[in-house]
Design a protein around this motif. Structure first.
Motif, PDB file in Angstrom:
ATOM      1  N   ARG A 197     -89.580  54.833  25.283  1.00 34.66           N
ATOM      2  CA  ARG A 197     -89.274  53.694  24.410  1.00 34.66           C
ATOM      3  C   ARG A 197     -87.887  53.800  23.792  1.00 34.66           C
ATOM      4  N   THR A 198     -87.527  54.981  23.324  1.00 37.36           N
ATOM      5  CA  THR A 198     -86.225  55.141  22.684  1.00 37.36           C
ATOM      6  C   THR A 198     -85.101  54.892  23.668  1.00 37.36           C
ATOM      7  N   SER A 255     -84.908  51.244  24.626  1.00 34.71           N
ATOM      8  CA  SER A 255     -84.380  50.375  23.573  1.00 34.71           C
ATOM      9  C   SER A 255     -82.855  50.473  23.504  1.00 34.71           C
ATOM     10  N   TRP A 256     -82.314  51.677  23.685  1.00 36.66           N
ATOM     11  CA  TRP A 256     -80.854  51.829  23.693  1.00 36.66           C
ATOM     12  C   TRP A 256     -80.241  51.079  24.869  1.00 36.66           C
ATOM     13  N   SER A 291     -80.486  47.192  24.584  1.00 35.53           N
ATOM     14  CA  SER A 291     -79.513  46.604  23.662  1.00 35.53           C
ATOM     15  C   SER A 291     -78.123  46.563  24.292  1.00 35.53           C
ATOM     16  N   GLN A 318     -83.662  43.032  23.695  1.00 35.35           N
ATOM     17  CA  GLN A 318     -84.225  43.736  22.551  1.00 35.35           C
ATOM     18  C   GLN A 318     -85.663  44.119  22.839  1.00 35.35           C
ATOM     19  N   SER A 319     -86.001  45.388  22.650  1.00 41.28           N
ATOM     20  CA  SER A 319     -87.409  45.765  22.701  1.00 41.28           C
ATOM     21  C   SER A 319     -88.011  45.401  21.354  1.00 41.28           C
ATOM     22  N   HIS A 369     -91.762  45.202  18.890  1.00 41.02           N
ATOM     23  CA  HIS A 369     -93.144  45.625  18.675  1.00 41.02           C
ATOM     24  C   HIS A 369     -93.980  44.350  18.540  1.00 41.02           C
ATOM     25  N   TYR A 394     -95.646  46.473  22.991  1.00 41.77           N
ATOM     26  CA  TYR A 394     -94.193  46.464  23.150  1.00 41.77           C
ATOM     27  C   TYR A 394     -93.813  45.555  24.309  1.00 41.77           C
ATOM     28  N   THR A 433     -90.748  46.554  14.335  1.00 37.29           N
ATOM     29  CA  THR A 433     -89.839  46.820  15.447  1.00 37.29           C
ATOM     30  C   THR A 433     -88.765  47.819  15.026  1.00 37.29           C
ATOM     31  N   GLN A 443     -89.861  51.563  14.321  1.00 30.45           N
ATOM     32  CA  GLN A 443     -90.263  52.369  15.470  1.00 30.45           C
ATOM     33  C   GLN A 443     -89.084  52.773  16.334  1.00 30.45           C
ATOM     34  N   ARG A 444     -87.888  52.502  15.868  1.00 26.22           N
ATOM     35  CA  ARG A 444     -86.680  52.936  16.574  1.00 26.22           C
ATOM     36  C   ARG A 444     -86.032  54.074  15.807  1.00 26.22           C
TER      37      ARG A 444
END
Length: 198
Positions: free
Chosen positions: A40-41, A44-45, A48, A53-54, A56, A96, A193, A196-197
């Motif tokens: 997920r991390t 998400s990077w 972006s 955009q990821s 929640h 997600y 959202t 969780q980042r």
């Protein structure tokens, strides 16, 4: 770079080369929530960097459009999304998904998993009992289902977003819909959202 204290996972991302490293101390000990929504991390990077955009949120719909189901954990996103599998709507996410701005904005599936909050949720949705990957889950674990193994025809990759729905669990027998201000929808979607980042 980030180090997840819960899992011991180290995530490294080089924006210039678009390369990433994901390292865990023991692959056999990766917790259920990471197996159900891996990387997920890092995703998400990268998302972006490519203008996405990821988020929640759950997402259900069809080619003509659908909704994001927003809210904190336990608000009914997963239960609502799974109920939609039996209604004729397609399933993109329960926790997600990916959001793209545009006219109209779009939701994209990120994982083909569903998570239930233990036996109580399973009793409400008994049809999914045979699909649970971790039936002996500990009390603090959610039950995990890989839907692509069981209902691949009900999964959708993407659809235009027509609305944001914020489920609220009540004691009422019937489900009702009522409009809410856009700010309330954003408050249901934004904080969970962002929190969780890394």
């Amino acid at each position: 770079a980030t180090l997840d204290h819960w899992t011991g996972a180290l995530s490294l991302y080089d924006r210039e080369t678009a390369r990433a490293v994901y390292w865990v101390p023991d692959a056999e000990a990766v917790p259920y929530f990471e197996r159900g929504a891996p990387l997920r991390t890092l995703l998400s990077w990268w998302l972006s960097d490519v203008g996405l955009q990821s988020v929640h949120a759950a997402a259900v719909g069809d080619d003509d459009g659908g909704v994001l189901l927003a809210g904190k954990g336990g608000s009914g996103k997963s239960t609502t999304a799974l109920r939609c599998l039996d209604s004729g709507l397609g399933y993109a996410a329960d926790d997600y998904c990916v959001f793209a701005t545009g006219a109209p904005p779009r939701a994209y599936s990120l994982y083909n998993t569903a998570k239930l909050n233990g036996i109580a949720d399973l009793e409400r949705l008994p049809r999914f009992a045979s699909m649970v990957e971790n039936p002996d889950a500990a009390d603090d674990e959610k039950l995990l289902i890989f839907l692509d193994r069981h209902v691949p025809d009900r999964l959708v990759r993407s659809f235009p977003i027509r609305a944001v729905v914020v489920p609220i669990v009540t004691d009422e027998d019937a489900t009702t819909l009522s409009p809410i201000p856009s700010g309330q929808a954003l408050r249901a979607l934004g904080p969970t959202t962002l929190l969780q980042r890394p």
